[in-house]
Motif scaffolding. Structure first.
Motif, PDB file in Angstrom:
ATOM      1  N   LYS A   1       0.856  -1.219   0.010  1.00 10.13           N
ATOM      2  CA  LYS A   1      -0.151  -0.125   0.228  1.00 10.13           C
ATOM      3  C   LYS A   1       0.705   1.120   0.100  1.00 10.13           C
ATOM      4  O   LYS A   1       2.045   1.371   0.496  1.00 10.13           O
ATOM      5  CB  LYS A   1      -0.950  -0.060   1.162  1.00 10.13           C
ATOM      6  N   GLU A   2       0.289   2.390  -0.627  1.00  6.92           N
ATOM      7  CA  GLU A   2       1.182   3.507  -0.582  1.00  6.92           C
ATOM      8  C   GLU A   2       1.433   3.848   0.727  1.00  6.92           C
ATOM      9  O   GLU A   2       0.648   3.964   1.443  1.00  6.92           O
ATOM     10  CB  GLU A   2       0.192   4.570  -1.383  1.00  6.92           C
ATOM     11  N   GLY A   3       2.919   4.416   0.868  1.00  5.69           N
ATOM     12  CA  GLY A   3       3.351   4.553   2.080  1.00  5.69           C
ATOM     13  C   GLY A   3       3.654   3.422   3.031  1.00  5.69           C
ATOM     14  O   GLY A   3       3.988   3.643   4.093  1.00  5.69           O
ATOM     15  N   TYR A   4       3.969   2.339   2.287  1.00  2.42           N
ATOM     16  CA  TYR A   4       4.169   1.079   2.863  1.00  2.42           C
ATOM     17  C   TYR A   4       5.638   1.248   3.670  1.00  2.42           C
ATOM     18  O   TYR A   4       6.498   1.908   3.290  1.00  2.42           O
ATOM     19  CB  TYR A   4       4.270   0.031   2.128  1.00  2.42           C
ATOM     20  N   ASP A   5       5.546   0.371   4.987  1.00  5.93           N
ATOM     21  CA  ASP A   5       7.050   0.126   5.479  1.00  5.93           C
ATOM     22  C   ASP A   5       7.612  -0.953   4.854  1.00  5.93           C
ATOM     23  O   ASP A   5       7.192  -1.829   3.965  1.00  5.93           O
ATOM     24  CB  ASP A   5       6.970  -0.349   7.026  1.00  5.93           C
ATOM     25  N   THR A   6       8.897  -0.856   4.858  1.00  2.00           N
ATOM     26  CA  THR A   6       9.863  -1.897   4.089  1.00  2.00           C
ATOM     27  C   THR A   6       9.435  -3.503   4.417  1.00  2.00           C
ATOM     28  O   THR A   6       9.336  -3.935   5.776  1.00  2.00           O
ATOM     29  CB  THR A   6      11.324  -1.656   4.446  1.00  2.00           C
ATOM     30  N   PRO A   7       9.049  -4.043   3.359  1.00  2.00           N
ATOM     31  CA  PRO A   7       8.221  -5.544   3.816  1.00  2.00           C
ATOM     32  C   PRO A   7       9.404  -6.468   4.146  1.00  2.00           C
ATOM     33  O   PRO A   7      10.841  -6.149   3.921  1.00  2.00           O
ATOM     34  CB  PRO A   7       7.547  -6.022   2.653  1.00  2.00           C
ATOM     35  N   GLU A   8       9.286  -7.706   4.547  1.00  2.00           N
ATOM     36  CA  GLU A   8      10.449  -8.714   4.887  1.00  2.00           C
ATOM     37  C   GLU A   8      10.935  -8.943   3.359  1.00  2.00           C
ATOM     38  O   GLU A   8      10.269  -9.393   2.518  1.00  2.00           O
ATOM     39  CB  GLU A   8       9.665  -9.842   5.332  1.00  2.00           C
ATOM     40  N   ALA A   9      12.370  -9.189   3.348  1.00  2.00           N
ATOM     41  CA  ALA A   9      12.865  -9.715   2.117  1.00  2.00           C
ATOM     42  C   ALA A   9      12.893 -10.902   1.835  1.00  2.00           C
ATOM     43  O   ALA A   9      12.662 -11.772   2.728  1.00  2.00           O
ATOM     44  CB  ALA A   9      14.400  -9.244   2.383  1.00  2.00           C
ATOM     45  N   THR A  10      13.035 -11.109   0.404  1.00  2.00           N
ATOM     46  CA  THR A  10      12.854 -12.339  -0.116  1.00  2.00           C
ATOM     47  C   THR A  10      14.280 -13.078  -0.236  1.00  2.00           C
ATOM     48  O   THR A  10      15.180 -12.217  -0.836  1.00  2.00           O
ATOM     49  CB  THR A  10      12.281 -12.462  -1.203  1.00  2.00           C
TER      50      THR A  10
ATOM     51  N   ALA B   1      24.885 -20.341  -2.923  1.00  2.00           N
ATOM     52  CA  ALA B   1      25.236 -19.298  -2.412  1.00  2.00           C
ATOM     53  C   ALA B   1      23.933 -18.708  -2.297  1.00  2.00           C
ATOM     54  O   ALA B   1      22.779 -18.989  -3.189  1.00  2.00           O
ATOM     55  CB  ALA B   1      25.985 -18.352  -3.121  1.00  2.00           C
ATOM     56  N   ALA B   2      23.586 -17.611  -1.539  1.00  2.00           N
ATOM     57  CA  ALA B   2      22.360 -16.761  -1.423  1.00  2.00           C
ATOM     58  C   ALA B   2      22.518 -15.175  -1.159  1.00  2.00           C
ATOM     59  O   ALA B   2      23.540 -14.758  -0.893  1.00  2.00           O
ATOM     60  CB  ALA B   2      21.589 -17.244  -0.086  1.00  2.00           C
ATOM     61  N   PHE B   3      21.493 -14.618  -1.675  1.00  2.00           N
ATOM     62  CA  PHE B   3      21.396 -13.198  -1.460  1.00  2.00           C
ATOM     63  C   PHE B   3      19.704 -12.964  -1.402  1.00  2.00           C
ATOM     64  O   PHE B   3      18.857 -13.583  -1.361  1.00  2.00           O
ATOM     65  CB  PHE B   3      21.976 -12.359  -2.887  1.00  2.00           C
ATOM     66  N   THR B   4      19.425 -11.816  -0.901  1.00  2.00           N
ATOM     67  CA  THR B   4      18.168 -11.161  -0.530  1.00  2.00           C
ATOM     68  C   THR B   4      17.646 -10.176  -1.590  1.00  2.00           C
ATOM     69  O   THR B   4      18.604  -9.245  -2.306  1.00  2.00           O
ATOM     70  CB  THR B   4      18.039 -10.575   0.982  1.00  2.00           C
ATOM     71  N   ALA B   5      16.399  -9.889  -1.680  1.00  2.00           N
ATOM     72  CA  ALA B   5      15.780  -8.775  -2.348  1.00  2.00           C
ATOM     73  C   ALA B   5      14.412  -8.388  -1.712  1.00  2.00           C
ATOM     74  O   ALA B   5      13.762  -9.126  -1.431  1.00  2.00           O
ATOM     75  CB  ALA B   5      15.702  -9.601  -3.968  1.00  2.00           C
ATOM     76  N   VAL B   6      14.179  -7.123  -1.698  1.00  2.00           N
ATOM     77  CA  VAL B   6      12.958  -6.494  -1.370  1.00  2.00           C
ATOM     78  C   VAL B   6      12.857  -5.010  -2.065  1.00  2.00           C
ATOM     79  O   VAL B   6      13.673  -4.280  -2.718  1.00  2.00           O
ATOM     80  CB  VAL B   6      13.588  -5.977   0.116  1.00  2.00           C
ATOM     81  N   PRO B   7      11.727  -4.799  -2.322  1.00  2.00           N
ATOM     82  CA  PRO B   7      11.316  -3.720  -3.068  1.00  2.00           C
ATOM     83  C   PRO B   7      11.801  -2.355  -2.415  1.00  2.00           C
ATOM     84  O   PRO B   7      11.755  -2.075  -1.134  1.00  2.00           O
ATOM     85  CB  PRO B   7       9.744  -3.584  -2.853  1.00  2.00           C
ATOM     86  N   VAL B   8      12.341  -1.518  -2.982  1.00  2.00           N
ATOM     87  CA  VAL B   8      12.724  -0.060  -2.544  1.00  2.00           C
ATOM     88  C   VAL B   8      11.745   0.527  -1.829  1.00  2.00           C
ATOM     89  O   VAL B   8      10.482   0.372  -2.145  1.00  2.00           O
ATOM     90  CB  VAL B   8      13.378   0.732  -3.743  1.00  2.00           C
ATOM     91  N   THR B   9      12.026   1.484  -1.038  1.00  2.00           N
ATOM     92  CA  THR B   9      11.235   2.479  -0.294  1.00  2.00           C
ATOM     93  C   THR B   9      10.698   3.412  -1.219  1.00  2.00           C
ATOM     94  O   THR B   9      11.506   4.138  -1.768  1.00  2.00           O
ATOM     95  CB  THR B   9      11.830   2.862   1.022  1.00  2.00           C
ATOM     96  N   GLY B  10       9.527   3.687  -0.806  1.00  2.00           N
ATOM     97  CA  GLY B  10       8.661   5.197  -1.639  1.00  2.00           C
ATOM     98  C   GLY B  10       8.219   4.777  -2.888  1.00  2.00           C
ATOM     99  O   GLY B  10       7.985   5.726  -3.590  1.00  2.00           O
ATOM    100  N   LEU B  11       7.948   3.478  -3.372  1.00  2.00           N
ATOM    101  CA  LEU B  11       7.328   3.303  -4.804  1.00  2.00           C
ATOM    102  C   LEU B  11       5.997   3.959  -4.643  1.00  2.00           C
ATOM    103  O   LEU B  11       5.126   3.725  -3.601  1.00  2.00           O
ATOM    104  CB  LEU B  11       7.453   1.865  -4.907  1.00  2.00           C
TER     105      LEU B  11
END
Length: 892
Positions: free
Chosen positions: A528-537, A575-585
């Motif tokens: 939702k607009e103004g969302y807090d950073t969700p949990e990373a995948t 090996a592993a890495f994380t991905a999460v939507p950037v803040t402010g979309l």
């Protein structure tokens, strides 16, 4: 002197003389002391002890006939006098010692001899003393059953454990006396059933002396349920022994076999398919059996690991052992127990060799030696192995043309061996040899034409046979070696062997570069607009190829990408890495392709895999939502008139919407509601308030819903519950409800088993409250007093003397203190009368009475004067009186 006066004097003298016997009938007892002196009272500190003359002869002796000496036994025979009174109170100094009572007749009593009795070791409390008596009683019963230590029950009074066990019969006070007398009474019944001799040898074997009429033992015997013996007419039999002799016995029964033999018949040498047979082992004795482990030579059997109770059975399996050589086996299988019992059964099996009759039928007979396999005629025509052995066993010999077969290396995952080597077997002996083909896990042995080689081929003297050998398919990487032994079926020591070897090498692999991503795609669709950073995948990358890869750090436009946990991956590594939507979309849909790549040797970027990532941001809608914790409150129960209301409980109100709310103060009818800690709540914030019942509520159940609402027309509620119970009235049982059941109004015979049950008032109160009252059966009495320690309150007894009797049951009054029942010290009694008639058939042999007295003899007084002369004198006096009266009448 006138005749009248003379006659009067004569009659007076005769009447005085006739009255003399009544004056001497009550003479004091006299004679030699005998029988058994006992001490009445428990051997515990604080208990008062006294003498018991119930089994002392002559009868009617009392305390006045003796002088008393109480002594403390501190060693084997070390005695210290502690009292000379008729009774003795046990002191703390007596703890752990035994007390000895010596009685000596007073001077002029007419009694001779002495009497001695001894207590058990003095205990600190009466409970401990009762426990010691019980142990002694149990030991006495065990010794009597075994017949090995009966002499210890009635030893003499010279200081060696005399009457240790029988003293317990009267040592308990009050109602407990009759319980401890069970051992003596049981022995009396045994004596009446057949032990009629009354000499000293009988007493030393644990049999008590016969009691006289009037004692409790002669009239009544208290039986336990397992001691009562009832015949087919329902009559009690008391002339049997108390316990049977211990027996240890067992039998074995083979299922489906009348001969009790486990016969497995005739089988081939492969015993894996032979089904197990079962044998039933039964304990036919009256004691438990503990079986030992066994391991027969030719058969496997199941061990019996648990004790086998009397009368029980267990089924065990038996099976021939694998690897038995051809032959006949007939074994006796024996189970042994720790008690020394053996139970056996027979097991048989006949094992044949590996000859295949179907293969033999395909062989062609030939009179001349041949390298080709020859057919073996049927058993009636073929020479037996024994005949061949008699002729040429000692001269048999085999040889091979090579001692080793070395195969070329094979590449792993081959479908068929590319090389076949031969070996020639020659009969170098003096007679025909039946050849046994070797078995191998790694190599196949074939005939020269490529068919499977089978055992049973005969090689004539001087002939040879060629066999082809090749590695089996499916061998994995490694080195393989096996010794192939060609041997004679007539004699396994006649053999020739060859060693076969082969190596399977790893196949060369094609270089494969591949990386697998997990997951291969992911999305965030509920932002939702103004969302807090969700949990990373978290994305896991695995090298699924067979070459090493060097990964580049991935990147994306709309997602923040974490650092790789490793950049160089060997085959199979991850090996592993994380991905999460950037803040402010902003509101909209976003799609990224995250590339996983490496740098080639030429410096170019090679993409190994691509991960799809998406995000959807939607417009925020105002949401109003309240929640309460907890949603229900139960303040339990209180009695009417409670002085303090239950403690207040806290309720938490939370704004679970995304918009600020303003709360209104809640209220209640029967509950007090505290103030809200806050009235303005931002999204996610909480406030609290307290609730508790009001004081003075009447009896009843109170349930309410406390509502918390706000200006936005949304609300939440808490369900509260409180119960006020009316004051409980104690349940007081009525003693008139105490009763005795089971006594028949028709009466019983001297052979009847009499069973009754005592029912206490209030015993059915299964949910007592404080102050409740009930009655519990405590003891019962017909002639003796007997106690119950716990339910069921049922007893059984028999009476061997006809008459009318009264059964009295005493009930203890108990009061519930809130956690347990306690005796109040008050008691109630109930009685019931019943009659005993003499049985028509006497099942027990009567015991002769001493001095020839019958079972209904008069009480003895100790006077042996013959009263016959006095009776004659009295008769003469009466005749004279009658004569005078007649004379006077005639004279008138």
């Amino acid at each position: 002197m006138e005749r009248k006066r003379f006659l009067a004097v004569v009659m007076t003298v005769m009447m005085v003389i006739s009255m003399i016997p009544s004056m001497v009938f009550a003479a004091a007892p006299s004679g030699e002391l005998g029988g058994k002196l006992k001490i009445k009272g428990l051997a515990a500190v604080g208990v008062v002890l006294s003498a018991d003359y119930a089994k002392v002869t002559p009868e009617e002796v009392t305390d006045e006939d003796f002088t008393f000496s109480w002594s403390r036994q501190t060693g084997e025979k070390e005695l210290t006098q502690v009292g000379t009174e008729k009774t003795y109170t046990i002191t703390q100094d007596d703890l752990g010692c035994r007390l000895v009572l010596d009685l000596t007749p007073v001077d002029g009593s007419g009694l001779t001899g002495t009497l001695t009795a001894k207590t058990l070791e003095v205990a600190a409390t009466e409970e401990e003393a009762k426990a010691v008596e019980q142990e002694a009683e149990n030991a006495q019963q065990t010794e009597t059953a075994d017949g090995t230590e009966n002499a210890q029950l009635e030893e003499t009074a010279d200081g060696t454990e005399d009457a240790q066990l029988e003293e317990t019969a009267d040592n308990a006070e009050g109602s407990r006396d009759s319980e401890n007398q069970d051992v003596d009474r049981t022995e009396d019944v045994q004596q009446n059933a057949g032990n009629e001799q009354e000499d000293d040898s009988q007493n030393t074997k644990g049999q008590p002396e016969e009691t006289t009429e009037g004692t409790d033992d002669s009239q009544m015997k208290i039986y336990t349920e397992d001691q009562l013996q009832v015949d087919e007419n329902g009559n009690v039999q008391t002339d049997g022994s108390e316990k049977d002799q211990k027996t240890y016995e067992a039998t074995a029964t083979v299922e489906d076999s009348e001969d009790q033999i486990c016969d497995f018949g005739t089988v081939k040498s492969d015993l894996e398919d032979v089904e197990a047979q079962y044998v039933q082992i039964t304990n036919t004795g009256n004691e438990n059996l503990n079986f030992q482990e066994i391991s027969p030579e030719h058969f496997m059997v199941q061990d019996i690991t648990e004790p086998l109770s009397a009368g029980e059975s267990v089924s065990v399996w038996i099976q021939p052992r694998e690897g038995l050589e051809p032959g006949e086996y007939d074994d006796m299988i024996t189970y042994r127990t720790e008690e020394g019992i053996e139970v056996s059964f027979e097991a048989k099996i006949a094992v044949e060799g590996e000859d295949d009759s179907s293969d033999d039928e395909d062989l062609k007979p030939s009179d001349e030696p041949s390298a080709e396999p020859t057919e073996t005629p049927d058993d009636s025509e073929a020479p037996s192995a024994g005949d061949n052995a008699d002729a040429s066993l000692e001269a048999q010999s085999l040889d091979v043309n090579t001692g080793s077969l070395n195969f070329s290396d094979i590449e792993e995952n081959y479908t068929q061996a590319n090389e076949t080597l031969s070996v020639t077997v020659t009969n170098t002996g003096d007679g025909t040899v039946t050849l046994k083909i070797p078995k191998s896990d790694y190599f196949e042995v074939m005939n020269e034409d490529g068919s499977e080689a089978v055992s049973g081929i005969q090689i004539a003297k001087g002939d040879s046979l060629m066999f082809m050998v090749q590695p089996k398919t499916g061998l994995t990487k490694g080195d393989y070696s096996d010794t192939l032994i060609f041997e004679s079926e007539e004699d396994s020591e006649v053999a020739a062997q060859v060693t076969a070897e082969v190596s399977v090498k790893e196949a060369e692999q094609e270089q494969i570069t591949a990386v697998q991503a997990d997951p291969e795609s992911f999305s965030y669709d509920d932002l939702k607009e103004g969302y807090d950073t969700p949990e990373a995948t978290t994305i896991t990358l695995t090298n699924t190829g067979n070459t090493t890869v060097s990964l580049m750090q991935p990147y994306a436009e709309y997602f923040d990408i974490g650092e790789l946990s490793a950049s160089v991956l060997e085959p199979g590594d991850s090996a592993a890495f994380t991905a999460v939507p950037v803040t402010g979309l902003k509101v909209g849909n976003y799609l990224d392709s995250i590339q996983i790549a490496q740098t080639s040797s030429e410096g170019q970027e090679d993409v190994l895999t691509t991960i799809k990532a998406s995000a959807t941001v939607s417009e925020v809608k105002k949401i109003y939502k309240l929640s309460v914790t907890p949603e229900e409150l139960n303040f339990g129960k209180a009695k009417e008139g409670y002085s303090e209301a239950p403690e207040a409980q806290k309720v938490t109100v939370t704004n679970e919407g995304n918009t600020n709310v303003t709360l209104n103060a809640p209220s209640g009818k029967n509950f007090k509601i505290g103030k809200l800690s806050a009235t303005e709540l931002a999204p996610g914030e909480s406030c609290t308030f307290k609730i508790r019942p009001k004081e003075g509520l009447k009896a009843g159940s109170y349930t309410e819903s406390v509502v918390i609402d706000n200006e936005q027309q949304i609300s939440a509620e808490v369900k509260v519950q409180f119960t006020v119970k009316a004051a409980r009235k104690a349940k007081i049982a009525d003693p008139t409800d105490n009763k005795i059941t089971g006594i028949s109004s028709d009466g019983y015979t001297t052979q009847s088993k009499i069973t009754f049950t005592a029912v206490g008032a209030g015993m059915d109160n299964e949910s007592p409250g404080k102050g409740d009252v009930r009655y519990v059966p405590y003891n019962w009495k017909v002639i003796n007093t007997n106690s119950w320690s716990s339910a069921p309150y049922t007893a059984a007894f028999g009476i061997t003397k006809a008459g009318t009797y009264t059964l009295t049951v005493t009930f203890d009054r108990q009061k519930y203190n809130g956690s347990e029942w306690e005796n109040t010290g008050e008691q109630d009694t109930k009685q019931v009368n019943f009659s005993i008639t003499q049985a028509q058939t006497v099942t027990a042999t009567p015991t002769p009475q001493p001095n020839g007295a019958s079972a209904k003899s008069a009480v003895k007084t100790g006077d042996t004067t013959n009263i016959t002369p006095f009776v004659i004198i009295l008769a003469i006096a009466a005749g004279c009186i009658v004569g005078v009266v007649v004379y006077k009448r005639r004279k008138k």
